[in-house]
Motif scaffolding. Sequence first.
Motif, mmCIF file in Angstrom:
data_model
loop_
_atom_site.group_PDB
_atom_site.id
_atom_site.type_symbol
_atom_site.label_atom_id
_atom_site.label_comp_id
_atom_site.label_asym_id
_atom_site.label_seq_id
_atom_site.Cartn_x
_atom_site.Cartn_y
_atom_site.Cartn_z
ATOM 1 N N GLY A 161 -70.525 -52.684 -39.734
ATOM 2 C CA GLY A 161 -69.600 -52.139 -40.724
ATOM 3 C C GLY A 161 -69.202 -50.714 -40.388
ATOM 4 N N LEU A 162 -67.897 -50.454 -40.401
ATOM 5 C CA LEU A 162 -67.373 -49.114 -40.123
ATOM 6 C C LEU A 162 -66.606 -48.609 -41.335
ATOM 7 C CD1 LEU A 162 -66.708 -46.707 -38.247
ATOM 8 C CD2 LEU A 162 -64.698 -48.012 -37.456
ATOM 9 N N ALA A 163 -67.075 -47.511 -41.911
ATOM 10 C CA ALA A 163 -66.380 -46.869 -43.032
ATOM 11 C C ALA A 163 -65.454 -45.790 -42.487
ATOM 12 C CB ALA A 163 -67.392 -46.260 -43.999
ATOM 13 N N VAL A 164 -64.177 -45.913 -42.815
ATOM 14 C CA VAL A 164 -63.187 -44.927 -42.378
ATOM 15 C C VAL A 164 -62.654 -44.202 -43.601
ATOM 16 C CG1 VAL A 164 -61.013 -44.552 -41.170
ATOM 17 C CG2 VAL A 164 -62.559 -46.357 -40.398
ATOM 18 N N VAL A 165 -62.810 -42.889 -43.608
ATOM 19 C CA VAL A 165 -62.411 -42.072 -44.747
ATOM 20 C C VAL A 165 -61.127 -41.324 -44.399
ATOM 21 C CG1 VAL A 165 -63.083 -40.206 -46.312
ATOM 22 C CG2 VAL A 165 -64.825 -41.811 -45.449
ATOM 23 N N LEU A 166 -60.082 -41.556 -45.192
ATOM 24 C CA LEU A 166 -58.797 -40.889 -45.008
ATOM 25 C C LEU A 166 -58.446 -40.154 -46.291
ATOM 26 C CD1 LEU A 166 -56.130 -40.340 -43.485
ATOM 27 C CD2 LEU A 166 -55.288 -42.522 -44.375
ATOM 28 N N VAL A 167 -58.255 -38.850 -46.183
ATOM 29 C CA VAL A 167 -57.894 -38.036 -47.342
ATOM 30 C C VAL A 167 -56.469 -37.522 -47.150
ATOM 31 C CG1 VAL A 167 -58.516 -36.070 -48.788
ATOM 32 C CG2 VAL A 167 -60.304 -37.311 -47.562
ATOM 33 N N GLY A 168 -55.640 -37.701 -48.181
ATOM 34 C CA GLY A 168 -54.266 -37.229 -48.102
ATOM 35 C C GLY A 168 -53.337 -38.282 -47.532
ATOM 36 N N ASN A 169 -52.120 -37.875 -47.214
ATOM 37 C CA ASN A 169 -51.102 -38.825 -46.770
ATOM 38 C C ASN A 169 -50.400 -38.375 -45.490
ATOM 39 O OD1 ASN A 169 -49.680 -36.693 -47.843
ATOM 40 N ND2 ASN A 169 -48.925 -37.816 -49.622
ATOM 41 N N SER A 208 -52.147 -39.459 -39.312
ATOM 42 C CA SER A 208 -53.498 -39.925 -39.631
ATOM 43 C C SER A 208 -53.474 -41.353 -40.148
ATOM 44 C CB SER A 208 -54.146 -39.004 -40.683
ATOM 45 O OG SER A 208 -54.398 -37.719 -40.141
ATOM 46 N N GLN A 209 -52.452 -41.685 -40.944
ATOM 47 C CA GLN A 209 -52.342 -43.044 -41.464
ATOM 48 C C GLN A 209 -52.152 -44.051 -40.332
ATOM 49 O OE1 GLN A 209 -49.142 -42.612 -44.291
ATOM 50 N NE2 GLN A 209 -50.526 -42.173 -45.988
ATOM 51 N N VAL A 210 -51.361 -43.683 -39.322
ATOM 52 C CA VAL A 210 -51.160 -44.556 -38.160
ATOM 53 C C VAL A 210 -52.474 -44.744 -37.409
ATOM 54 C CG1 VAL A 210 -50.043 -44.742 -35.901
ATOM 55 C CG2 VAL A 210 -48.716 -44.021 -37.889
ATOM 56 N N TYR A 211 -53.192 -43.647 -37.189
ATOM 57 C CA TYR A 211 -54.463 -43.731 -36.464
ATOM 58 C C TYR A 211 -55.447 -44.637 -37.196
ATOM 59 C CZ TYR A 211 -52.813 -39.708 -33.742
ATOM 60 O OH TYR A 211 -52.085 -38.875 -32.939
ATOM 61 N N VAL A 212 -55.506 -44.496 -38.513
ATOM 62 C CA VAL A 212 -56.443 -45.299 -39.304
ATOM 63 C C VAL A 212 -56.069 -46.781 -39.239
ATOM 64 C CG1 VAL A 212 -57.219 -45.796 -41.655
ATOM 65 C CG2 VAL A 212 -57.212 -43.434 -40.816
ATOM 66 N N ARG A 213 -54.776 -47.075 -39.335
ATOM 67 C CA ARG A 213 -54.346 -48.477 -39.231
ATOM 68 C C ARG A 213 -54.720 -49.069 -37.873
ATOM 69 N NH1 ARG A 213 -49.668 -46.759 -42.094
ATOM 70 N NH2 ARG A 213 -48.484 -46.556 -40.145
ATOM 71 N N PRO A 240 -62.331 -49.293 -45.498
ATOM 72 C CA PRO A 240 -61.471 -48.123 -45.678
ATOM 73 C C PRO A 240 -61.705 -47.418 -47.014
ATOM 74 C CG PRO A 240 -60.236 -50.138 -46.068
ATOM 75 C CD PRO A 240 -61.607 -50.563 -45.624
ATOM 76 N N HIS A 241 -61.646 -46.103 -46.967
ATOM 77 C CA HIS A 241 -61.733 -45.282 -48.177
ATOM 78 C C HIS A 241 -60.559 -44.310 -48.130
ATOM 79 C CE1 HIS A 241 -65.825 -46.591 -49.435
ATOM 80 N NE2 HIS A 241 -65.954 -46.807 -48.133
ATOM 81 N N ARG A 242 -59.473 -44.690 -48.799
ATOM 82 C CA ARG A 242 -58.265 -43.860 -48.818
ATOM 83 C C ARG A 242 -58.223 -43.051 -50.112
ATOM 84 N NH1 ARG A 242 -56.635 -48.205 -45.632
ATOM 85 N NH2 ARG A 242 -55.222 -47.663 -43.911
ATOM 86 N N LEU A 243 -58.205 -41.752 -49.964
ATOM 87 C CA LEU A 243 -58.226 -40.854 -51.110
ATOM 88 C C LEU A 243 -56.964 -40.000 -51.096
ATOM 89 C CD1 LEU A 243 -61.917 -39.623 -50.653
ATOM 90 C CD2 LEU A 243 -61.144 -41.555 -52.028
ATOM 91 N N GLU A 244 -56.129 -40.150 -52.109
ATOM 92 C CA GLU A 244 -54.914 -39.329 -52.175
ATOM 93 C C GLU A 244 -55.279 -37.854 -52.286
ATOM 94 O OE1 GLU A 244 -51.588 -39.791 -51.987
ATOM 95 O OE2 GLU A 244 -51.993 -41.835 -51.301
ATOM 96 N N ASN A 245 -56.206 -37.603 -53.204
ATOM 97 C CA ASN A 245 -56.688 -36.233 -53.402
ATOM 98 C C ASN A 245 -58.201 -36.298 -53.581
ATOM 99 O OD1 ASN A 245 -54.092 -34.621 -53.731
ATOM 100 N ND2 ASN A 245 -53.814 -36.234 -55.267
ATOM 101 N N ALA A 246 -58.887 -35.329 -53.062
ATOM 102 C CA ALA A 246 -60.343 -35.274 -53.238
ATOM 103 C C ALA A 246 -60.791 -33.828 -53.116
ATOM 104 C CB ALA A 246 -61.050 -36.135 -52.198
ATOM 105 N N VAL A 291 -64.641 -39.851 -40.454
ATOM 106 C CA VAL A 291 -63.755 -39.088 -41.325
ATOM 107 C C VAL A 291 -62.539 -38.693 -40.501
ATOM 108 C CG1 VAL A 291 -63.490 -37.020 -42.739
ATOM 109 C CG2 VAL A 291 -65.677 -38.235 -42.717
ATOM 110 N N GLN A 292 -61.367 -39.192 -40.882
ATOM 111 C CA GLN A 292 -60.158 -38.918 -40.119
ATOM 112 C C GLN A 292 -59.775 -37.447 -40.258
ATOM 113 O OE1 GLN A 292 -58.470 -41.133 -38.051
ATOM 114 N NE2 GLN A 292 -57.414 -39.268 -37.439
#
Length: 285
Positions: free
Chosen positions: A33-41, A45-50, A65-71, A94-95
């Motif tokens: 299992g790989l958890a990928v954390v992306l904060v913001g938009n 970074s979104q391309v890399y995560v995809r 995936p853990h996509r956080l608009e704001n944190a 963490v991206q």
Amino acid sequence: MILLDGKATAATIRAEIKEEVTSLAARFGRRPGLAVVLVGNDPASQVYVRNKERACEDCGIVSMPHRLENASQLELEGLIQQLNRDVNVDGILVQLPLPKGLDSQRILDLIDPNKDVDGFHPVNVGKLSLGLPGFRPCTPAGVITLLKRYNLDPACKKAVVIGRSNIVGKPLAMMLSQSGPCANATVTLCHSRTADLKAECREADFVFAAIGVPGFVTADMVKEGAVVVDVGINRTDEGLAGDCDFEGLKDKVHAMTPVPGGVGPMTIAQLMVNTLEAYKLHVGA
């Protein structure tokens, strides 16, 4: 010229990982299992995560995936601590870069070193500097793997690394200079304050460019028959471009990576390799 095809090599590696994951999952009852954390938009970074999520799917690795608009800093730190405790999470990524106002180093320091599949935790950086086993940063490790797959050994050769970032330049220089397979090179780490960069490059059998300047390395900077690895990927009006002048170099060098399709796919393939290794460490394989 030998074209160092990172895309094809990465596909081969992903197929090898998928076969091993299938075997191990049948034995241990779960997949890595790989958890990928992306904060913001941030679009890049979104391309890399995809791309990373698609690679997980290809390899049979569970993407979390853990996509956080704001944190806030505290919220992000709490998520990392939660992922550290999750027995189904083998790797945490963490991206980067994180949005302004968040302390990236504090976040990276919180990741369990045994889940640090990016190889950025100070423990793993220290292990690299000492030549001890541990997770290596994905881009330089992917570069070394690409050289191995093409039987291009820098042992006893002069290598120049242009760029001293903590993500690529410094770890790549350390990996090339250590003992072991596809290493044992005499390495010069160059940067913006290097007195005569062209002279340094012209003496090198291997040139690694990682500075983020399109077309920076030109034909007059490398000697005949050199191996050139272009780590750069720059967005220009004409499209993606590397740090090296591919057209100007291709008839002079022995081997070279294209951009795109060179080091980029190898970086993601190495992330899959590191995640599989973290899983094997956790399940005792």
